[in-house]
Design a protein around this motif. Sequence first.
Motif, mmCIF file in Angstrom:
data_model
loop_
_atom_site.group_PDB
_atom_site.id
_atom_site.type_symbol
_atom_site.label_atom_id
_atom_site.label_comp_id
_atom_site.label_asym_id
_atom_site.label_seq_id
_atom_site.Cartn_x
_atom_site.Cartn_y
_atom_site.Cartn_z
ATOM 1 N N SER A 165 167.832 2.302 40.756
ATOM 2 C CA SER A 165 168.091 1.149 40.876
ATOM 3 C C SER A 165 168.767 0.502 42.310
ATOM 4 O O SER A 165 168.722 -0.777 42.691
ATOM 5 N N THR A 166 169.272 1.325 43.027
ATOM 6 C CA THR A 166 170.114 1.012 44.159
ATOM 7 C C THR A 166 170.416 2.262 45.103
ATOM 8 O O THR A 166 169.749 3.368 44.898
ATOM 9 N N LEU A 167 170.972 1.975 46.221
ATOM 10 C CA LEU A 167 171.375 2.915 47.265
ATOM 11 C C LEU A 167 172.551 3.011 47.604
ATOM 12 O O LEU A 167 173.371 1.883 47.471
ATOM 13 N N ALA A 168 173.250 4.371 47.828
ATOM 14 C CA ALA A 168 174.954 4.100 48.375
ATOM 15 C C ALA A 168 174.921 3.262 49.393
ATOM 16 O O ALA A 168 175.890 2.311 49.412
ATOM 17 N N VAL A 169 174.176 3.328 50.315
ATOM 18 C CA VAL A 169 174.269 2.552 51.557
ATOM 19 C C VAL A 169 172.705 2.191 51.931
ATOM 20 O O VAL A 169 171.955 3.149 52.289
ATOM 21 N N HIS A 170 172.208 1.138 51.871
ATOM 22 C CA HIS A 170 170.964 0.570 52.252
ATOM 23 C C HIS A 170 170.713 0.766 53.611
ATOM 24 O O HIS A 170 171.415 1.032 54.549
ATOM 25 N N HIS A 171 169.333 0.796 54.060
ATOM 26 C CA HIS A 171 169.099 1.068 55.244
ATOM 27 C C HIS A 171 169.397 0.193 56.534
ATOM 28 O O HIS A 171 169.691 -0.963 56.457
ATOM 29 N N LEU A 190 172.467 11.753 53.552
ATOM 30 C CA LEU A 190 172.249 11.040 54.477
ATOM 31 C C LEU A 190 170.617 11.149 54.860
ATOM 32 O O LEU A 190 170.452 12.470 54.909
ATOM 33 N N GLN A 191 170.056 10.095 55.405
ATOM 34 C CA GLN A 191 168.777 9.894 55.864
ATOM 35 C C GLN A 191 168.526 9.294 57.097
ATOM 36 O O GLN A 191 168.974 8.416 57.322
ATOM 37 N N VAL A 192 167.632 9.962 57.913
ATOM 38 C CA VAL A 192 167.215 9.378 59.105
ATOM 39 C C VAL A 192 165.768 8.912 58.992
ATOM 40 O O VAL A 192 165.002 9.780 58.570
ATOM 41 N N GLN A 197 158.897 8.212 58.328
ATOM 42 C CA GLN A 197 159.309 8.876 57.121
ATOM 43 C C GLN A 197 160.764 9.060 57.131
ATOM 44 O O GLN A 197 161.336 8.948 58.106
ATOM 45 N N TRP A 198 161.381 9.357 55.818
ATOM 46 C CA TRP A 198 162.751 9.281 55.683
ATOM 47 C C TRP A 198 163.079 10.731 55.530
ATOM 48 O O TRP A 198 162.367 11.796 54.993
ATOM 49 N N HIS A 199 164.007 11.408 56.664
ATOM 50 C CA HIS A 199 164.457 12.831 56.424
ATOM 51 C C HIS A 199 165.642 12.924 56.106
ATOM 52 O O HIS A 199 166.686 12.373 56.576
ATOM 53 N N PHE A 200 166.000 13.829 55.280
ATOM 54 C CA PHE A 200 167.277 14.427 54.885
ATOM 55 C C PHE A 200 168.092 15.033 56.002
ATOM 56 O O PHE A 200 167.502 15.875 56.457
ATOM 57 N N ILE A 201 169.367 14.658 56.125
ATOM 58 C CA ILE A 201 170.195 15.778 57.219
ATOM 59 C C ILE A 201 171.294 16.187 56.291
ATOM 60 O O ILE A 201 172.370 15.649 56.065
ATOM 61 N N PRO A 202 171.172 17.481 56.168
ATOM 62 C CA PRO A 202 171.948 17.914 55.082
ATOM 63 C C PRO A 202 173.067 18.235 55.768
ATOM 64 O O PRO A 202 173.381 18.590 57.061
ATOM 65 N N PRO A 203 174.619 18.441 55.204
ATOM 66 C CA PRO A 203 175.621 18.762 55.773
ATOM 67 C C PRO A 203 175.640 20.268 55.923
ATOM 68 O O PRO A 203 175.047 21.033 55.434
#
Length: 218
Positions: A165-171, A190-192, A197-203
């Motif tokens: 229903s939501t995001l931690a931080v919207h785009h 984190l996504q870029v 496309q949205w890409h995950f940036i893993p820690p």
Amino acid sequence: LVEQCAKEICNACLEWGFFYIENHGISQELLGSFRSDMDTFFHLPGQVLDSIRRTEKNSRGYFDDELTKNKLDWKRCFDVGAQNGSLDNKGMDGWNQWPSEEQHITFETTIRTYFRQMEGLSAVLLRAICQSLDFKPDTLQKHFDGNHTSYLRLNYYPKCPDPSSTLAVHHHTDAGALTILYQDENVTSLQVHKNSQWHFIPPRKGTFVVNIGDMIQV
């Protein structure tokens, strides 16, 4: 080696606007204290957090009601900021608020130390980005020395009962020059956005993620 590093930074900024850094000189001891104090801060009693809540007249402090793109983020935050390079100066956006030593004995000292370390690291990164653009290393730094208004934000993301229903931080994009992000090593969030496309940036252990803000992009 310097030229190769500058080329890699240039390519990363052009292609992604993000890159990882390691061997950054920030001690594991400080990072451990920072993580520990941040966690205990967000678990302080509600009345303590409310006593340093940001207001219409002061944008710095604790808050849990931020909108990004007019959508409520699922997060809790704490902001401190500099005016003319100092955390002790009052600015147009307000003044820094801290829990008392009785409420959290180490928090203010740890956050001030971390802020100064990030300030120094930001200067190194700014020089590197200038070199990657074939500018003199101090081309941009002279505009920040002693008069910057950088801020440090602590983000805490409580468990959401309905993640869909939501995001931690919207785009969004970051408005400043540089952001140095210290990720939770146990969470990939984190996504870029690139190439539609949205890409995950893993820690990655021992790294920070750096992204260029609107000021550098311009």
